[in-house]
Design an enzyme around this catalytic site. Structure first.
Site, PDB file in Angstrom:
ATOM      1  N   GLU B  57       0.950  -1.149  -0.175  1.00 32.22           N
ATOM      2  CA  GLU B  57      -0.093  -0.126  -0.045  1.00 32.22           C
ATOM      3  C   GLU B  57       0.766   1.423   0.082  1.00 32.22           C
ATOM      4  O   GLU B  57       0.704   2.382  -0.828  1.00 32.22           O
ATOM      5  CB  GLU B  57      -1.049   0.026   1.268  1.00 32.22           C
ATOM      6  CG  GLU B  57      -1.747  -0.971   1.379  1.00 32.22           C
ATOM      7  CD  GLU B  57      -1.099  -2.325   2.115  1.00 32.22           C
ATOM      8  OE1 GLU B  57      -0.135  -2.574   2.086  1.00 32.22           O
ATOM      9  OE2 GLU B  57      -1.985  -2.858   3.156  1.00 32.22           O
ATOM     10  N   MET B 169      18.503 -41.907 -15.961  1.00 34.43           N
ATOM     11  CA  MET B 169      18.898 -43.242 -16.530  1.00 34.43           C
ATOM     12  C   MET B 169      19.187 -44.267 -15.358  1.00 34.43           C
ATOM     13  O   MET B 169      19.325 -43.808 -14.281  1.00 34.43           O
ATOM     14  CB  MET B 169      19.909 -43.288 -17.630  1.00 34.43           C
ATOM     15  CG  MET B 169      19.621 -42.307 -18.879  1.00 34.43           C
ATOM     16  SD  MET B 169      18.819 -43.025 -20.033  1.00 34.43           S
ATOM     17  CE  MET B 169      19.913 -44.081 -20.701  1.00 34.43           C
ATOM     18  N   ARG B 190      13.375 -21.082  -9.433  1.00 31.96           N
ATOM     19  CA  ARG B 190      14.050 -21.029  -8.143  1.00 31.96           C
ATOM     20  C   ARG B 190      14.249 -19.763  -7.748  1.00 31.96           C
ATOM     21  O   ARG B 190      14.223 -19.384  -6.307  1.00 31.96           O
ATOM     22  CB  ARG B 190      15.396 -21.416  -8.692  1.00 31.96           C
ATOM     23  CG  ARG B 190      15.990 -22.708  -8.990  1.00 31.96           C
ATOM     24  CD  ARG B 190      17.309 -23.041  -9.523  1.00 31.96           C
ATOM     25  NE  ARG B 190      17.642 -24.336  -9.294  1.00 31.96           N
ATOM     26  CZ  ARG B 190      18.772 -24.875  -9.938  1.00 31.96           C
ATOM     27  NH1 ARG B 190      19.756 -23.932 -10.562  1.00 31.96           N
ATOM     28  NH2 ARG B 190      19.111 -26.174  -9.927  1.00 31.96           N
ATOM     29  N   ASP B 206      26.412 -34.478  -8.580  1.00 37.66           N
ATOM     30  CA  ASP B 206      26.342 -33.429  -9.650  1.00 37.66           C
ATOM     31  C   ASP B 206      26.973 -32.046  -9.268  1.00 37.66           C
ATOM     32  O   ASP B 206      27.183 -31.203 -10.059  1.00 37.66           O
ATOM     33  CB  ASP B 206      24.859 -33.144  -9.828  1.00 37.66           C
ATOM     34  CG  ASP B 206      24.049 -34.478 -10.321  1.00 37.66           C
ATOM     35  OD1 ASP B 206      24.619 -35.332 -10.585  1.00 37.66           O
ATOM     36  OD2 ASP B 206      22.890 -34.304 -10.225  1.00 37.66           O
ATOM     37  N   SER B 229      23.099 -36.160   7.118  1.00 40.26           N
ATOM     38  CA  SER B 229      23.451 -36.374   8.365  1.00 40.26           C
ATOM     39  C   SER B 229      24.851 -35.934   8.681  1.00 40.26           C
ATOM     40  O   SER B 229      25.336 -36.036   9.740  1.00 40.26           O
ATOM     41  CB  SER B 229      23.070 -37.582   8.941  1.00 40.26           C
ATOM     42  OG  SER B 229      23.548 -38.659   8.111  1.00 40.26           O
ATOM     43  N   ALA B 259      15.292 -38.601  -6.407  1.00 39.98           N
ATOM     44  CA  ALA B 259      14.136 -39.327  -6.523  1.00 39.98           C
ATOM     45  C   ALA B 259      14.084 -39.848  -4.983  1.00 39.98           C
ATOM     46  O   ALA B 259      12.991 -39.851  -4.387  1.00 39.98           O
ATOM     47  CB  ALA B 259      14.122 -40.482  -7.263  1.00 39.98           C
ATOM     48  N   ALA B 262      12.912 -36.893  -2.508  1.00 46.40           N
ATOM     49  CA  ALA B 262      11.455 -36.544  -3.189  1.00 46.40           C
ATOM     50  C   ALA B 262      10.605 -37.547  -2.223  1.00 46.40           C
ATOM     51  O   ALA B 262       9.847 -37.113  -1.634  1.00 46.40           O
ATOM     52  CB  ALA B 262      11.260 -36.681  -4.712  1.00 46.40           C
TER      53      ALA B 262
END
Lengths: 328, 328
Positions: B57, B169, B190, B206, B229, B259, B262
């Site tokens: 505002e 893969m 991101r 990676d 950990s 994965a 996830a």
């Protein structure tokens, strides 16, 4: 050859849409669509009838009657020039009916016609335009072209899966991943195939009916095929390997699974079209597609092109075609 | 309270769109959007600035200057009633500016305001309308609401996968499944998160930069978090389990993989939003989502609702939100 106009392209699209109505029912003939237009009005419509006869042009001309005189005939394949015991040549029918103009999408590769249809029309004073909407018309009769050029049916691989690519739970259960709208759509797809194939494990585990459970389409259920090297009880055809599909009836084969069978067809490079139904669920550690010989991620790209997509209830359907799925 | 009109709903949508500009940059404050309209014309626009001040505002009023007199203020959250060392209360600013009407989407649950903003405006003779576009406004500030009500950031799980659900893969390689347009979009995502998390295996394998490689947005790179950990070298935050995300900075956390990570977040029921990028490739026998505790296919249904979808080059992006992703 006359000019190609937007009007011609639009009417040809209408003919292609009619051609789709015969898909999976006209073997060994192509599924052709035809629209007769006079003064901007449709006076006749036709598509190849089940079993291959009457041809699309004959149906449209019969519907138009006297109104076919001076009309334009939009047809997805060159009118045939060869008489048959099952009916006269369509080129002769068009000449007799007095059409003024014929707009065709694809030249008939059958050596009995192969340009002779166009010649006969032109010799009779009819204006002939070809190669209008050829690519969409070719795709509408992909089965017939694949059978002619590759000696086998056009193969659609159906996979119903979760967002994470599971076609079944780890224990094999897969009833149901997708919802009723997607499953009804899959039954409609079945009705446009002459044969439907599952692997032996799926056959034994699920005892699938593989029929078309849609009101009014029950009679459209395709031949049932099991991929197996051992005898199977019941009225089913068996083949021992994907490479044996040439022997199957019809020009359209639907491969419904399971995952091992899907991979076998991919390994043999015998999938022309992917029919994917994806439900908005995550499964985790489910059964997914086994390996089919891909060793390099870069080599996976460029093989599939999105052809169609739609929402079916909460599920999404996507259709991909091989980037070079039709023979030249 | 005055009536809600189509006009009010449209202008509120504009305010919500502005609110999105602050997403991931305003913690510990909510990202609010504000539009000032007079005689059907926008005279001021504002959104919460990085770090949480100035408020939306205040920005809009400064832009409008004298034109804010008799204007209508559309704002996605109730104007604050509490003064701060970092600035005056927005309700007081609106009174001083002489706006005629305030249309708000969501009542501020902060006990220092919680209706006091509306009261102060009404006491000054300003017409107040609330609950306009509340649901979309709430979703635009999902991070702030989740932090307030659940004590943790709003979690987006990103997965880039093949048609058959492979995120890599079998040998672990995943560069690249998706194409440059999808990857650029992921970098934009991101920039709207304060923290980005990967698993230890992904970090070690990676060495991901986890930054925003888009021109002009390099400074928007989020804090890097590794789920592990064991100690990690470099300027990263570590947490030992998904349940420890409450300690992370900011209100928006992006979980990028792999994965196993996830699945750990799904198992902990700590995923509010799925950001899926799917490439038109089949991989076969790839790495897919590990199990996260689902034992029954029926239980998988109804958890995710499609929120957004678009084509990004040859790839498709889909966003799903938990069916009850926002706290009440």
């Amino acid at each position: 050859m006359g000019p190609v106009s937007d009007t011609d392209a639009r009417w040809m699209n209408a003919a292609v849409a009619l051609a789709a109505r015969g898909r999976g029912r006209t073997a060994p003939n192509p599924n052709v669509g035809c629209v007769l237009v006079r003064d901007g009005q449709v006076v006749g419509r036709g598509w190849t009838q089940p079993g291959g006869r009457p041809h699309a042009e004959a149906v449209a001309l019969a519907q138009a009657g006297e109104k076919s005189r001076d009309a334009t005939c939009y047809v997805t394949l060159e009118p045939c020039a060869h008489p048959s015991t099952r009916g006269p040549a369509c080129a002769d029918l068009l000449v007799s009916a007095g059409v003024a103009r014929v707009v065709a999408a694809v030249r008939d590769p059958d050596p009995r016609t192969d340009g002779a249809g166009f010649s006969r029309l032109a010799d009779a004073g009819i204006e002939v335009v070809s190669d209008v909407g050829g690519e969409t018309a070719r795709r509408a009769m992909a089965g017939w072209l694949t059978r002619r050029k590759r000696g086998r049916p056009f193969v659609t691989l159906k996979l119903a899966m979760s967002l994470d690519g599971a076609v079944a739970m780890a224990d094999g259960s897969s009833q149901w991943i997708t919802g009723p709208v997607a499953r009804a759509h899959a039954h409609g797809e079945r009705s446009r195939h002459e044969a439907i194939l599952v692997g032996r494990d799926t056959w034994d585990a699920d005892h699938p009916q593989l029929d078309v459970r849609l009101p009014g389409l029950e009679a459209r259920s395709p031949a049932r095929v099991v991929l197996t090297s051992r005898p199977v009880e019941g009225s089913v055809v068996t083949i021992g390997a994907p490479e044996e599909i040439a022997a199957l009836p019809g020009d359209y084969l639907l491969v419904e699974g399971g995952a091992v069978t899907a991979a076998a067809f991919l390994r043999a490079d015998l999938v022309d079209r992917l029919l994917l139904y994806r439900a908005p669920v995550l499964v985790g550690a489910g059964r997914s597609l086994p390996g089919f010989g891909l060793t390099d991620l870069a080599a996976a790209h460029g093989r599939w092109r999105l052809d169609d997509a739609r929402q079916l209830g909460v599920d999404r359907m996507e259709v991909y075609e091989r980037t070079r799925c039709l023979p030249a």
